[in-house]
Write an enzyme that holds these catalytic residues in place. Sequence first.
Site, PDB file in Angstrom:
ATOM      1  N   GLU A 166      36.455  48.368  38.251  1.00  0.00           N
ATOM      2  CA  GLU A 166      37.323  49.284  37.525  1.00  0.00           C
ATOM      3  C   GLU A 166      37.570  50.618  38.240  1.00  0.00           C
ATOM      4  OE1 GLU A 166      36.055  49.613  33.449  1.00  0.00           O
ATOM      5  OE2 GLU A 166      36.510  47.517  33.056  1.00  0.00           O
ATOM      6  N   GLU A 181      35.998  40.550  32.499  1.00  0.00           N
ATOM      7  CA  GLU A 181      35.417  41.145  31.297  1.00  0.00           C
ATOM      8  C   GLU A 181      36.423  41.047  30.170  1.00  0.00           C
ATOM      9  OE1 GLU A 181      33.977  45.216  31.427  1.00  0.00           O
ATOM     10  OE2 GLU A 181      33.095  44.885  33.408  1.00  0.00           O
TER      11      GLU A 181
HETATM   12  C1  FCB Z   1      34.294  48.305  30.903  1.00  0.00           C
HETATM   13  C2  FCB Z   1      33.084  48.416  31.792  1.00  0.00           C
HETATM   14  C3  FCB Z   1      31.829  47.827  31.224  1.00  0.00           C
HETATM   15  C4  FCB Z   1      31.725  48.051  29.747  1.00  0.00           C
HETATM   16  C5  FCB Z   1      32.994  47.669  29.043  1.00  0.00           C
HETATM   17  C6  FCB Z   1      32.967  47.831  27.545  1.00  0.00           C
HETATM   18  O1  FCB Z   1      35.158  49.341  31.156  1.00  0.00           O
HETATM   19  O2  FCB Z   1      33.316  47.794  33.037  1.00  0.00           O
HETATM   20  O3  FCB Z   1      30.747  48.338  31.947  1.00  0.00           O
HETATM   21  O4  FCB Z   1      31.341  49.344  29.493  1.00  0.00           O
HETATM   22  O5  FCB Z   1      34.067  48.406  29.546  1.00  0.00           O
END
Ligand code: FCB
Length: 435
Positions: free
Chosen positions: A168, A352
């Site tokens: 990210e 994610e």
């Molecule tokens: C993302 C992050 C992860 C977690 C999620 C909810 O931005 O990569 O570490 O905090 O959000």
Amino acid sequence: MFTVDRKDFGPNFVFGAATAAYQIEGGQTDGRGPSIWDTFAATPGNVKNADDGHMACDHYNRWPEDLDLIRDAGFEGYRFSLAWPRLIPEGTGAVNQAGLDFYDRLIDGMLERGLKPFATLYHWDLPSALQDKGGWMNRDIAGWFGDYAAVVGKRFGDRLHATATINEPWCVAFLSHFLGVHAPGYRDMRAATRAMHHVLYAHGTAIDALRVQGVKNLGIVLNLEKSEPATDSAEDQVAFDYGDALFNRWYLGGVFKGQYPEILTTALAKVMPEGWEKDMEVVSRPLDWVGINYYTRGLYKHDATRPLFPIGQVKGPLEKNDLGWEIYPQGLTDLLVRVSRDYTKLPIYVTENGMSEDDDTRRVAFYDAHLQAVKAAQGQGADVRGYFAWSLLDNYEWAEGYSSRFGIVHVDYQTQKRTPKGSYRAFQGMLHNTR
Ligand code: FCB
């Protein structure tokens, strides 16, 4: 239970769970150096309840139990991150043997359980010694990060299924240097602009370093949001254009086209690091896959009171998670299709996706709807090869501390007891095809 079937996604599709080192490991012993999150968390007002990652989920000691949970769910992959300050406590120079040993055990533990290791080199725990030198604001970070990547590549590369450089970059740069929400907590556009460029320059430099070590299957993990204008007024369209450029197009354009959006290079001309254009070839090094983290959408409206970018955000009307983030599965389909249509034909992994929520029945519905969204994107031609739930465990949710629970496994932080939730069982049911 989910309404989707394992076989809907194709035989080689990888289902997995994701975590990050600072959020779960604890184990601030055995020579691990300090990171920017240790001091940021220790500064009053930065993190809810002044929580820190000192103990977290004690994964440093409890990792065998956690890997068993991943295997027993039926997942094929595990996305984890390596802690730079555990491996190189001062950020550069001496390597910590105990750190190498820990990740040896962890990676071998994955392989023994038939899990594919998906490694991330940087998930936000910058060694403090490097922050002292300016951290992501300092162009030298490309070299520091490249050297760290080489250490990881040399020691572990042949056992990793896939390796991402940065998790990210928007958060590393903008959230942490302009919005001040994450470590190191700057609120400064010049700092942010430097970080926005250096994080991608360091990514490309690390790709080169990993390739020199012979490491295969390299990528980056981008967090994308479904940016939309709050209304169809011309002013809100412009606000949306800025918002989308800042969140999505800077990173997608940089990595896949070697080009930043002109709307930003114009607005930021005075604070861009000198000679950035010459770095774009490194920024856009060829990759083998791309990871996308998806949570919600961003709704933009014109706000004339803000200098530089006349944009503000509004809360939309959709159902929300307990952090107030709108739940918008269609946005995931749209983004996956957009990336594959406009930016790259590389394999895409949803690295994610998940929901902060205490009521786990809502989490089951969230996952089900987003898995449907992935299927829909595949149907529209996006080459999606895997999906990782965020997160395996309730864990240290950065500025939200331990108050926000994203896990499919509940963690009692007093006893460290792990208890699978209904959402874990739903994945297990789908993956074992027993629903
Ligand atoms: C993302 C992050 C992860 C977690 C999620 C909810 O931005 O990569 O570490 O905090 O959000």
